[in-house]
Scaffold this motif. Structure first.
Motif, PDB file in Angstrom:
ATOM      1  N   LEU A 275       0.797  -1.222   0.000  1.00 40.89           N
ATOM      2  CA  LEU A 275       0.000   0.000   0.000  1.00 40.89           C
ATOM      3  C   LEU A 275       0.837   1.283   0.000  1.00 40.89           C
ATOM      4  N   PRO A 276       1.925   1.382   0.813  1.00 35.37           N
ATOM      5  CA  PRO A 276       2.698   2.632   0.780  1.00 35.37           C
ATOM      6  C   PRO A 276       3.261   2.955  -0.600  1.00 35.37           C
ATOM      7  N   PHE A 277       3.702   1.950  -1.338  1.00 33.23           N
ATOM      8  CA  PHE A 277       4.281   2.201  -2.649  1.00 33.23           C
ATOM      9  C   PHE A 277       3.209   2.619  -3.656  1.00 33.23           C
ATOM     10  N   ILE A 278       2.034   2.046  -3.547  1.00 32.23           N
ATOM     11  CA  ILE A 278       0.934   2.456  -4.415  1.00 32.23           C
ATOM     12  C   ILE A 278       0.543   3.902  -4.133  1.00 32.23           C
ATOM     13  N   ALA A 279       0.463   4.244  -2.842  1.00 30.74           N
ATOM     14  CA  ALA A 279       0.106   5.614  -2.456  1.00 30.74           C
ATOM     15  C   ALA A 279       1.148   6.610  -2.948  1.00 30.74           C
ATOM     16  N   MET A 280       2.416   6.256  -2.839  1.00 26.99           N
ATOM     17  CA  MET A 280       3.474   7.160  -3.303  1.00 26.99           C
ATOM     18  C   MET A 280       3.395   7.384  -4.805  1.00 26.99           C
ATOM     19  N   ALA A 281       3.175   6.318  -5.567  1.00 21.74           N
ATOM     20  CA  ALA A 281       3.102   6.438  -7.022  1.00 21.74           C
ATOM     21  C   ALA A 281       1.947   7.341  -7.443  1.00 21.74           C
ATOM     22  N   ILE A 282       0.831   7.271  -6.716  1.00 26.02           N
ATOM     23  CA  ILE A 282      -0.328   8.108  -7.046  1.00 26.02           C
ATOM     24  C   ILE A 282      -0.061   9.574  -6.724  1.00 26.02           C
ATOM     25  N   GLY A 321      12.210   1.611  -1.632  1.00 23.83           N
ATOM     26  CA  GLY A 321      12.206   0.158  -1.799  1.00 23.83           C
ATOM     27  C   GLY A 321      13.506  -0.459  -1.301  1.00 23.83           C
ATOM     28  N   PHE A 322      14.620   0.222  -1.611  1.00 20.81           N
ATOM     29  CA  PHE A 322      15.926  -0.271  -1.158  1.00 20.81           C
ATOM     30  C   PHE A 322      16.040  -0.222   0.358  1.00 20.81           C
ATOM     31  N   VAL A 323      15.700   0.921   0.970  1.00 22.54           N
ATOM     32  CA  VAL A 323      15.908   1.049   2.412  1.00 22.54           C
ATOM     33  C   VAL A 323      14.973   0.120   3.187  1.00 22.54           C
ATOM     34  N   SER A 324      13.818  -0.229   2.598  1.00 24.76           N
ATOM     35  CA  SER A 324      12.906  -1.125   3.309  1.00 24.76           C
ATOM     36  C   SER A 324      13.374  -2.574   3.264  1.00 24.76           C
ATOM     37  N   ILE A 325      14.286  -2.899   2.344  1.00 29.90           N
ATOM     38  CA  ILE A 325      14.800  -4.263   2.232  1.00 29.90           C
ATOM     39  C   ILE A 325      16.149  -4.424   2.926  1.00 29.90           C
ATOM     40  N   TYR A 326      16.940  -3.356   2.990  1.00 31.11           N
ATOM     41  CA  TYR A 326      18.334  -3.474   3.404  1.00 31.11           C
ATOM     42  C   TYR A 326      18.492  -4.127   4.776  1.00 31.11           C
ATOM     43  N   PHE A 451      10.526   4.416   7.752  1.00 32.43           N
ATOM     44  CA  PHE A 451      10.066   3.634   6.610  1.00 32.43           C
ATOM     45  C   PHE A 451      10.983   2.443   6.367  1.00 32.43           C
ATOM     46  N   ALA A 452      12.273   2.610   6.671  1.00 35.89           N
ATOM     47  CA  ALA A 452      13.221   1.519   6.465  1.00 35.89           C
ATOM     48  C   ALA A 452      12.834   0.270   7.237  1.00 35.89           C
ATOM     49  N   PHE A 453      12.117   0.440   8.345  1.00 37.06           N
ATOM     50  CA  PHE A 453      11.755  -0.710   9.175  1.00 37.06           C
ATOM     51  C   PHE A 453      10.260  -1.005   9.164  1.00 37.06           C
ATOM     52  N   LEU A 454       9.493  -0.277   8.348  1.00 40.67           N
ATOM     53  CA  LEU A 454       8.049  -0.506   8.303  1.00 40.67           C
ATOM     54  C   LEU A 454       7.722  -1.895   7.765  1.00 40.67           C
ATOM     55  N   LEU A 455       8.188  -2.206   6.564  1.00 39.25           N
ATOM     56  CA  LEU A 455       7.890  -3.509   5.972  1.00 39.25           C
ATOM     57  C   LEU A 455       8.518  -4.657   6.756  1.00 39.25           C
ATOM     58  N   PRO A 456       9.802  -4.542   7.156  1.00 40.74           N
ATOM     59  CA  PRO A 456      10.385  -5.639   7.943  1.00 40.74           C
ATOM     60  C   PRO A 456       9.629  -5.925   9.229  1.00 40.74           C
ATOM     61  N   ARG A 457       9.185  -4.882   9.928  1.00 38.45           N
ATOM     62  CA  ARG A 457       8.503  -5.116  11.198  1.00 38.45           C
ATOM     63  C   ARG A 457       7.079  -5.593  11.000  1.00 38.45           C
ATOM     64  N   LEU A 458       6.444  -5.178   9.912  1.00 36.67           N
ATOM     65  CA  LEU A 458       5.151  -5.760   9.588  1.00 36.67           C
ATOM     66  C   LEU A 458       5.295  -7.261   9.382  1.00 36.67           C
ATOM     67  N   LEU A 459       6.297  -7.664   8.608  1.00 35.30           N
ATOM     68  CA  LEU A 459       6.498  -9.085   8.336  1.00 35.30           C
ATOM     69  C   LEU A 459       6.954  -9.848   9.577  1.00 35.30           C
ATOM     70  N   SER A 460       7.751  -9.198  10.429  1.00 33.13           N
ATOM     71  CA  SER A 460       8.233  -9.904  11.616  1.00 33.13           C
ATOM     72  C   SER A 460       7.091 -10.247  12.562  1.00 33.13           C
TER      73      SER A 460
END
Length: 505
Positions: A275-282, A321-326, A451-460
């Motif tokens: 969702l964050p990436f979709i919102a940013m693109a819009i 995208g990079f910082v959320s994966i690193y 944001f760098a830890f948003l996706l990782p912590r959601l998945l964790s």
């Protein structure tokens, strides 16, 4: 591979910069601030997971507690307040940044005492409340310290030593608290463990009060302290009430949605991550067209974040995208590494010893190597090397699971994990700092690091459910592979350049 460039540094307004001397004094200051922020971290993450495991809480529910660590990812919601407002009393004598640090330390202490008084975990809702408060005040302390650091050292060469000192303090406190808490818990119980770390967490408070004020010529230290303590008590009470109310709404909503200890939330979490990436693109086309006088860019609440997207355009999506994966591999491993080690037959005391001298030394060396490399190598090369060593640390847990229980082998796996984590962390902090517009240091760094830890912590938070499906070995192998997945981004990052700001000086 070419260096990843950063925007030219602007000079902050002199009134915002406290008169901290460069060199060793500045490094000592940020080492102390790192220590203050590092002590609480394991207490609402890995130590808490072991405490919940000891009380028979289901692994899926323990995974849900990882979502407490989501709070730092949303620090951009209140970070602008730290740039705009002062803490009454404290700021008048000690300055804006130090005033917020002092308030945050009081918040950390009070939340840790609350966790100690409810260490039986008879009500998981109450346990979650104090864990969230601890995470909130720890994050607020980090926001204030990060803004101060970026103001004082806006260039890559200046950032390296200060980041290393800050992370030395942070990781030494984090490791010492984690190991110390487990050793105390093994001997005297969980309440004693949390009270002991709470006492250590408040120790830097009088040291910061005793140092010279940030506003030369200001008088009335004791009056300012009294006003600061009174204001802090009111703020702490207000945050407690608001957090409890929001927590009740969240728990009731989860119950109504049928989310419980047997729920497999992984597919839903993966959907939310998009969702964050979709919102940013819009939103990006409108942001890129915004004039300096537009409400979007002049807003005190969202202007600093709009500025980041305005400067980087669609490259911002690649950057985020990079910082959320690193750091995703390390975050995934954080909460479940200790329960896995416990299930392998190791005692709390053995884990505590591994997390003391071994983890501390390995972490310090990793931070030092990372801090040194960013001053000598192109940023892309250092980022790649950090990702490789972070992956090796995660693969070490897979290796450990195939070995017979041995404290020496536990030391090796712990050392590899902490070295890679420390090295990648130091490099990453410098990289994020260089993406920030110095006009908005606190808000933009809070946004990027959050944001760098948003996706990782959601998945964790879905980690417990994932382990139930693929097992511990599959889970930690996956976390190592994810660490390596950041490397293919690096060539694309080298071509991203921010456009020059058109805002008035």
């Amino acid at each position: 591979m070419t260096a990843i460039s950063s925007p030219p540094a602007a000079v902050p307004h002199p009134a915002t910069i406290p008169p901290i001397a460069p060199g060793k004094a500045r490094m000592a200051l940020f080492g102390l601030l790192g220590f203050s922020a590092g002590l609480p971290f394991y207490m609402f993450s890995t130590v808490l997971t072991l405490r919940l495991q000891a009380h028979g809480v289901a692994l899926v529910v323990i995974g849900f507690f990882a979502w407490v660590q989501l709070l730092p990812t949303f620090k951009f919601l209140w970070a602008p307040l730290l740039d705009r407002y002062d803490v009454p009393g404290f700021a008048r004598f000690w300055g804006k940044r130090r005033g917020w640090v002092l308030l945050s330390q009081l918040g950390i202490f009070s939340a840790m005492v609350g966790m100690a008084l409810t260490a039986g975990d008879q009500s998981l809702g109450v346990t979650a409340l104090f864990a969230v408060l601890l995470a909130f005040w720890t994050t607020t302390l980090e926001v204030a310290a990060d803004a101060w650091r970026i103001e004082l050292a806006p260039t890559q060469d200046e950032q390296g030593p200060i980041v290393a000192a800050n992370l030395w303090g942070y990781r030494s406190a984090m490791v010492a608290a984690g190991s110390g808490a487990l050793l105390i818990a093994d001997a005297s119980g969980w309440s004693a463990a949390y009270l002991g770390i709470a006492a250590a967490a408040i120790a830097p408070f009088p040291l910061l009060l005793a140092t010279a004020p940030d506003r030369p010529g200001t008088h009335g230290r004791w009056t300012a302290l009294a006003h600061g303590l009174a204001a802090s008590a009111a703020i702490l009470a207000l945050v407690l009430v608001v957090t409890a109310a929001l927590g009740w709404v969240v728990l009731e909503s989860a119950s109504a949605a049928g989310i419980g200890s047997q729920s497999n939330v992984t597919p839903y979490v993966l959907g939310i991550c998009m969702l964050p990436f979709i919102a940013m693109a819009i939103a990006l086309p409108k942001i890129r067209r915004a004039a300096p006088t537009s409400r979007l860019r002049r807003s005190a609440a969202i202007g600093p974040y709009v500025d980041f997207f305005w400067r980087y355009g669609f490259g911002a999506i690649v950057l985020l995208g990079f910082v959320s994966i690193y750091r995703m591999g390390d975050v995934l491993a954080l909460n479940l590494s200790k329960p896995m080690i416990r299930d392998l037959g190791y005692t709390l005391a053995q884990i505590g010893r591994a997390d003391s001298v071994i983890a501390l030394a390995a972490s310090m060396v990793g931070v030092g190597v990372g801090g040194f490399l960013v001053t000598r190598w192109p940023m892309a090369w250092t980022l790649a090397l950090g990702a490789v060593f972070a992956a090796i640390g995660n693969f070490g847990f897979v290796w450990l699971a195939w070995q017979p229980p041995s404290e020496a082998l536990l030391y090796i796996a712990t050392g590899a994990d902490q070295f890679g984590n420390g090295m990648a962390g130091a490099i990453f902090v410098v990289y994020l700092s260089l993406l920030v517009n110095p006009r908005f240091p606190g808000a933009q760094y809070a946004f990027l690091s959050g944001f760098a830890f948003l996706l990782p912590r959601l998945l964790s938070g879905a980690g417990g459910a994932m382990v139930g499906t693929i097992g511990y070995n599959g889970f930690f192998a996956l976390s190592g592979i994810v660490s390596l997945a950041a490397i293919p981004f690096l060539p694309a990052l080298s071509g991203i350049r921010p456009r020059a700001s058109d805002l008035p000086a």
